[in-house]
Motif scaffolding. Structure first.
Motif, PDB file in Angstrom:
ATOM      1  N   LYS A 130       0.824  -1.216   0.000  1.00  0.00           N
ATOM      2  CA  LYS A 130       0.000   0.000   0.000  1.00  0.00           C
ATOM      3  C   LYS A 130       0.860   1.269   0.000  1.00  0.00           C
ATOM      4  N   ARG A 131       2.043   1.157  -0.564  1.00  0.00           N
ATOM      5  CA  ARG A 131       2.968   2.279  -0.747  1.00  0.00           C
ATOM      6  C   ARG A 131       4.039   1.832  -1.728  1.00  0.00           C
ATOM      7  N   ALA A 327       3.926   6.223  -9.534  1.00  0.00           N
ATOM      8  CA  ALA A 327       3.349   6.371  -8.197  1.00  0.00           C
ATOM      9  C   ALA A 327       2.703   7.742  -8.029  1.00  0.00           C
ATOM     10  N   MET A 328       3.375   8.783  -8.515  1.00  0.00           N
ATOM     11  CA  MET A 328       2.821  10.134  -8.405  1.00  0.00           C
ATOM     12  C   MET A 328       1.521  10.255  -9.188  1.00  0.00           C
ATOM     13  N   ARG A 331      -1.274   8.402  -7.311  1.00  0.00           N
ATOM     14  CA  ARG A 331      -1.748   9.160  -6.150  1.00  0.00           C
ATOM     15  C   ARG A 331      -2.624  10.332  -6.584  1.00  0.00           C
ATOM     16  N   ALA A 334      -6.005   9.078  -7.578  1.00  0.00           N
ATOM     17  CA  ALA A 334      -6.765   8.658  -6.397  1.00  0.00           C
ATOM     18  C   ALA A 334      -7.287   9.855  -5.608  1.00  0.00           C
ATOM     19  N   ASP A 335      -6.492  10.927  -5.571  1.00  0.00           N
ATOM     20  CA  ASP A 335      -6.908  12.115  -4.826  1.00  0.00           C
ATOM     21  C   ASP A 335      -7.962  12.917  -5.579  1.00  0.00           C
TER      22      ASP A 335
END
Length: 335
Positions: A130-131, A327-328, A331, A334-335
């Motif tokens: 989860k990361r 990853a960026m 994220r 998702a945001d």
């Protein structure tokens, strides 16, 4: 120089005729190669370049892909004519097999290392943790890399003819990836970002307005399309698909269920009669359609969709390394 066995003679088969009910017969090496070409470059490096420089540099990918279309057609013609991989054709030329084997082993050295398995292991590890994994998670990533690497051999073991297994895998991969990325681009990417990326594919000669690295742009050109020596696989796939004289020499069988399939060690060619030349034109039309209607568009779309998403969500990002761009982007979505 070691002499190769002379080509044998046979008749050139008739090319397939397009019929709506048999359209799958026209799915050729272009679609399979497009599935294999949409990988680390399109997911990581391409989005990194567009996030930093915008869509104005995507014309580099357009030119790189079109140049590769020309090269692909040349090497596919060889397999179409004699049913051999173009690498065998290279080995037939002076100064001989020993030189060319050593030459290609050296210049393609990077492809032997399973780095793409390590790249694929990172998102799997990220799902588990989860990361994004760090250096402390090296054992997990390494174990997952081994698993991915070994799993890649499954299509080579079962299925009768390896080409058929790979074709099913790559069609599934293309469908899932392009559907997923297309949905994100359609619903979450603004029209301004879409236009920036799409217009950039044809903005020939444009360069970043800010400071940029020529090495980065050169690497971007290198990863567009197939990249490296992977284009050579097109000649193998023409043979294994059974196009042209490939139908006369056989294909590479799988380890399980492929015992009835044989691959001739020597190519076969045809006499240049009027009938065979007419068939040849039909086969060449099929190759051109495969490249221009399947492979090239799939490569462009596979490059453009991740670029749209990165440009929309992490535009202007600097000093990004490794898998951080993916990853960026994740994220940000998702945001």
């Amino acid at each position: 120089m070691q002499a190769f066995t002379p080509w044998e003679k046979s008749e050139l088969p008739d090319p397939p005729v397009f019929r709506a009910r048999e359209w799958t017969r026209l799915i050729g090496p272009g679609l399979l190669m497009a599935g294999s070409n949409i990988g680390g470059g399109e997911w990581l490096f391409g989005p990194l370049v567009t996030a930093q420089y915008g869509g104005r540099v995507l014309w580099i990918a357009t030119i790189a892909i079109l140049v590769q279309v020309c090269y692909n057609l040349v090497i596919q013609r060889y397999a179409l004519y004699c049913g051999e991989s173009v690498l065998v054709g290279f080995l037939r030329t002076p100064p001989g097999t020993r030189f060319w084997i050593a030459f290609y082993l050296v210049i393609d050295l990077g492809s032997y290392w399973p780095y793409l398995s390590a790249n694929a292991a990172v998102p799997i590890a990220a799902v588990i943790l989860k990361r994004l994994p760090t250096a402390n998670d090296g054992d997990l990533v390494r174990t997952l890399s081994y698993g991915v690497f070994l799993t890649a051999f499954v299509p080579l073991i079962f299925g009768g003819k390896i080409y058929n297994s790979l074709e099913r895998v790559m069609v599934t991969k293309l469908t899932l990836i392009l559907t997923y990325l297309g949905a994100i681009a359609f619903f979450w990417v603004s029209w301004d970002s879409k236009w920036e990326i799409l217009s950039g594919l044809f903005r020939f000669g444009a360069l970043p307005e800010t400071e940029f690295s020529w090495a980065t742009l050169a690497a971007f050109a290198a990863i567009a399309g197939a990249g490296g020596l992977t284009n050579i696989a097109f000649s193998n796939l023409v043979r294994d698909k059974g196009w042209g004289m490939g139908a006369e020499v056989g294909a590479i069988p799988s380890a399980v269920g492929g015992k009835t399939i044989k691959l001739s060690h020597t190519g076969k060619v045809f006499d240049l009669t009027a009938e065979n030349l007419s068939r040849w034109k039909g086969w060449m039309s099929l190759l051109l359609r495969d490249q221009m209607a399947l492979w090239a568009p799939a490569c462009v779309v596979g490059m453009a969709l991740p670029a749209m998403i990165s440009y929309e969500f992490i535009r202007g990002a600097k000093n990004i390394e490794g898998n951080a761009v993916a990853a960026m982007t994740a994220r940000a979505i998702a945001d």
